[in-house]
Structures are given as C-alpha cells and as structure tokens.
Enzyme design. Sequence first.
Site, PDB file in Angstrom:
ATOM      1  N   LEU A 112       0.387  -0.956   0.084  1.00 22.69           N
ATOM      2  CA  LEU A 112      -0.002  -0.206   0.446  1.00 22.69           C
ATOM      3  C   LEU A 112       1.068   1.249  -0.027  1.00 22.69           C
ATOM      4  CD1 LEU A 112      -3.056   1.396   0.363  1.00 22.69           C
ATOM      5  CD2 LEU A 112      -2.044   1.428   2.683  1.00 22.69           C
ATOM      6  N   GLY A 140      -4.547   7.315   2.060  1.00 24.80           N
ATOM      7  CA  GLY A 140      -4.443   5.725   2.228  1.00 24.80           C
ATOM      8  C   GLY A 140      -5.094   5.197   2.787  1.00 24.80           C
ATOM      9  N   GLY A 166      -6.294  11.820   3.013  1.00 25.88           N
ATOM     10  CA  GLY A 166      -7.078  11.023   3.419  1.00 25.88           C
ATOM     11  C   GLY A 166      -7.107   9.677   2.148  1.00 25.88           C
ATOM     12  N   TYR A 186      -1.676   0.880  10.517  1.00 20.15           N
ATOM     13  CA  TYR A 186      -2.484  -0.376  10.823  1.00 20.15           C
ATOM     14  C   TYR A 186      -3.622   0.097  11.913  1.00 20.15           C
ATOM     15  CZ  TYR A 186      -0.839  -1.228   5.996  1.00 20.15           C
ATOM     16  OH  TYR A 186      -0.986  -1.302   4.622  1.00 20.15           O
ATOM     17  N   GLY A 203      -1.416  12.214   3.560  1.00 20.38           N
ATOM     18  CA  GLY A 203      -1.846  13.443   4.588  1.00 20.38           C
ATOM     19  C   GLY A 203      -3.228  13.924   3.804  1.00 20.38           C
ATOM     20  N   VAL A 227       0.855   5.426  -1.145  1.00 21.25           N
ATOM     21  CA  VAL A 227       0.573   7.116  -1.936  1.00 21.25           C
ATOM     22  C   VAL A 227       1.640   8.246  -2.020  1.00 21.25           C
ATOM     23  CG1 VAL A 227      -0.817   8.974  -0.431  1.00 21.25           C
ATOM     24  CG2 VAL A 227      -1.323   6.438  -0.345  1.00 21.25           C
TER      25      VAL A 227
HETATM   26  C1  LIG Z   1       1.049   4.553   5.125  1.00 21.25           C
HETATM   27  C2  LIG Z   1       0.377   5.940   3.873  1.00 21.25           C
HETATM   28  C3  LIG Z   1      -0.273   4.588   3.222  1.00 21.25           C
HETATM   29  C4  LIG Z   1      -0.784   6.300   3.851  1.00 21.25           C
HETATM   30  O1  LIG Z   1      -0.787   7.475   3.132  1.00 21.25           O
HETATM   31  P1  LIG Z   1      -1.658   8.606   3.511  1.00 21.25           P
HETATM   32  O2  LIG Z   1      -2.711   8.802   2.100  1.00 21.25           O
HETATM   33  O3  LIG Z   1      -0.760   9.983   3.965  1.00 21.25           O
HETATM   34  O4  LIG Z   1      -2.963   8.331   4.906  1.00 21.25           O
HETATM   35  P2  LIG Z   1      -4.580   9.840   5.417  1.00 21.25           P
HETATM   36  O5  LIG Z   1      -4.304  10.432   4.896  1.00 21.25           O
HETATM   37  O6  LIG Z   1      -5.282   8.326   4.183  1.00 21.25           O
HETATM   38  O7  LIG Z   1      -4.456   8.931   6.575  1.00 21.25           O
HETATM   39  C5  LIG Z   1      -5.378   7.908   7.119  1.00 21.25           C
HETATM   40  C6  LIG Z   1      -5.151   7.892   8.564  1.00 21.25           C
HETATM   41  O8  LIG Z   1      -3.955   8.013   8.739  1.00 21.25           O
HETATM   42  C7  LIG Z   1      -3.927   8.170  10.154  1.00 21.25           C
HETATM   43  N1  LIG Z   1      -2.407   7.993  10.147  1.00 21.25           N
HETATM   44  C8  LIG Z   1      -1.766   8.084   8.841  1.00 21.25           C
HETATM   45  N2  LIG Z   1       0.007   7.676   9.093  1.00 21.25           N
HETATM   46  C9  LIG Z   1      -0.050   7.436   9.654  1.00 21.25           C
HETATM   47  C10 LIG Z   1       1.296   6.128  10.792  1.00 21.25           C
HETATM   48  N3  LIG Z   1       1.704   6.543  10.514  1.00 21.25           N
HETATM   49  N4  LIG Z   1       0.298   6.795  12.153  1.00 21.25           N
HETATM   50  C11 LIG Z   1      -0.984   6.490  12.618  1.00 21.25           C
HETATM   51  N5  LIG Z   1      -1.847   6.947  12.144  1.00 21.25           N
HETATM   52  C12 LIG Z   1      -1.354   7.406  10.890  1.00 21.25           C
HETATM   53  C13 LIG Z   1      -3.632   9.818   9.243  1.00 21.25           C
HETATM   54  O9  LIG Z   1      -3.332  10.957  11.079  1.00 21.25           O
HETATM   55  C14 LIG Z   1      -5.495   9.543   9.101  1.00 21.25           C
HETATM   56  O10 LIG Z   1      -6.170   9.527   9.886  1.00 21.25           O
HETATM   57  P3  LIG Z   1      -7.293  10.146  10.352  1.00 21.25           P
HETATM   58  O11 LIG Z   1      -8.355   9.481   9.689  1.00 21.25           O
HETATM   59  O12 LIG Z   1      -8.110  10.018  11.616  1.00 21.25           O
HETATM   60  O13 LIG Z   1      -7.420  11.980   9.976  1.00 21.25           O
HETATM   61  C15 LIG Z   1       2.143   6.368   3.024  1.00 21.25           C
HETATM   62  O14 LIG Z   1       1.938   7.449   4.637  1.00 21.25           O
HETATM   63  C16 LIG Z   1       2.561   5.925   2.814  1.00 21.25           C
HETATM   64  O15 LIG Z   1       2.408   5.515   1.448  1.00 21.25           O
HETATM   65  N6  LIG Z   1       4.090   5.507   3.131  1.00 21.25           N
HETATM   66  C17 LIG Z   1       5.140   5.648   2.423  1.00 21.25           C
HETATM   67  C18 LIG Z   1       4.427   3.001   2.226  1.00 21.25           C
HETATM   68  C19 LIG Z   1       4.550   2.342   3.738  1.00 21.25           C
HETATM   69  O16 LIG Z   1       4.547   3.018   4.540  1.00 21.25           O
HETATM   70  N7  LIG Z   1       3.138   1.830   3.386  1.00 21.25           N
HETATM   71  C20 LIG Z   1       2.640   1.251   4.429  1.00 21.25           C
HETATM   72  C21 LIG Z   1       2.223  -0.758   3.966  1.00 21.25           C
HETATM   73  S1  LIG Z   1       3.555  -1.355   4.106  1.00 21.25           S
END
Ligand SMILES: CC(C)(COP(=O)(O)OP(=O)(O)OC[C@H]1O[C@@H](n2cnc3c(N)ncnc32)[C@H](O)[C@@H]1OP(=O)(O)O)[C@@H](O)C(=O)NCCC(=O)NCCS
Length: 178
Positions: free
Chosen positions: A94, A106, A104, A140, A102, A96
């Site tokens: 997964l 993800g 929404g 997660y 940041g 983004v």
């Molecule tokens: C992890 C990732 C997918 C999150 O995507 P994003 O679009 O920035 O996340 P969102 O904006 O949808 O956040 C959704 C919610 O999760 C929370 N959130 C995001 N990252 C978080 C983290 N590291 N720890 C806790 N909460 C987190 C946000 O605060 C938000 O909370 P809310 O719905 O209560 O407001 C993105 O940062 C990414 O691509 N990271 C690099 C790859 C990775 O780590 N992938 C994970 C799979 S191994």
Amino acid sequence: MSGAPFQLSPLAAAHDRTLFDCGSPPLNRYLREHATQDIRRRVAACFVASPDGQRIAGYYTLASASLLLVDLPAVVGKKLPRYPTVPAVRMGRLAVDQAFKGQGLGGALLADALTRAARAEIAAYALVVDAKDEPAAQFYRHHGFVALPEAPRTLFLPLATIELLPVPGRHPGQSQGR
Ligand SMILES: CC(C)(COP(=O)(O)OP(=O)(O)OC[C@H]1O[C@@H](n2cnc3c(N)ncnc32)[C@H](O)[C@@H]1OP(=O)(O)O)[C@@H](O)C(=O)NCCC(=O)NCCS
C-alpha cells in the site's frame, strides 16, 4: 490536489507508473517493474487511485492468503472452526505518492481494499498486512487492525468489520470496476 474525486480501478496500460514516488524505493520499483508481471502470473492484483486516469496517486495489491489458526489471538481463534488455517486476503503493498499524502487517500485505498475483499465470492475471514516498519504498523493499528501476538508486524482486520466503515462514496476515492 484538485479536490476532484479519485478514480480507483485496476492498474491498466493507460496509467503512468514512471512518475510515482511514495518515498520508499522498493515500493516505487515494485509498481514500475514488477506489478504488471505479477498480475499476468495471477500472484497479485493491483489497484490504483488516479485523479485523471493517467497519474498514479496511490496503489495497493491484493492476493489470497491464509493465517494459521494457532497464530491468531486466543479470543479470536476460539470463535472460529477448528481447521488449521483461516482464509484471508493479503494486502501485500500500500503506498501513496508524496504529493498526495496526508489527505485521506491511504485510508480511502484501505477502505477500497476491504470492500473488494469483502464482496468477493470466495470467502475470506480477514484482510492481512505485513507492515514494513513501525510507522506502517501504526497506520494499520489506527485503522483497527490487530497484530498477531507472536508477529507484531503482521496485522489483520476481520472483514465483518467493514459494515462499520463509512460508505465508500463519502471517501475521497470512488470505486470503479472490479
Ligand atoms: C502509510 C501511507 C499509505 C498513509 O497514506 P496517507 O494518504 O498519507 O494517509 P491518510 O491521509 O489516508 O491517513 C489516514 C489516517 O491515518 C492516519 N495515519 C497516517 N499515517 C499514520 C501513521 N504512520 N501512524 C498512525 N496514523 C497514521 C492519519 O492521521 C489519518 O487519520 P484520520 O483518518 O483519523 O484523520 C503513506 O504514508 C505511505 O505511502 N507511506 C509509505 C509506504 C508505506 O509505509 N506503506 C505502508 C504499507 S507497508
């Protein structure tokens, strides 16, 4: 970001995989170099979010999997039949793009994955993920996933839980196709 809804659809030839940058080189490389081959070999399905049908703002992969009943928390395992394995769907990746983080997306991709897994005709008890690091595990857990007691980077969310999630139309992403 324009604020327009994203199209969530299977990865297709029209999507430009070269510009995607989530900040994690292995996840960028997977999309660029391996996703299409995995789809062709039927070892993974890949879904993308795109603002315009070309640029990829985020992606995830799904494949069938199984969990060992003995690996689940006891309180969960005792409610399941005594088969050695429990059917699941693995979200292997997964990510983004940094320009869309940041906002929404993800969470919307995760909701889309849960919806697709739950509406499949082949039964699966849970969506399972292998978090690549502690921030990913935190992401997660934030969404209700529970870690396996002996493998805290492997987390699962029972698919029955999706009845509690918001309706997909209220997310920034809009599901298209299967
Ligand atoms: C992890 C990732 C997918 C999150 O995507 P994003 O679009 O920035 O996340 P969102 O904006 O949808 O956040 C959704 C919610 O999760 C929370 N959130 C995001 N990252 C978080 C983290 N590291 N720890 C806790 N909460 C987190 C946000 O605060 C938000 O909370 P809310 O719905 O209560 O407001 C993105 O940062 C990414 O691509 N990271 C690099 C790859 C990775 O780590 N992938 C994970 C799979 S191994």
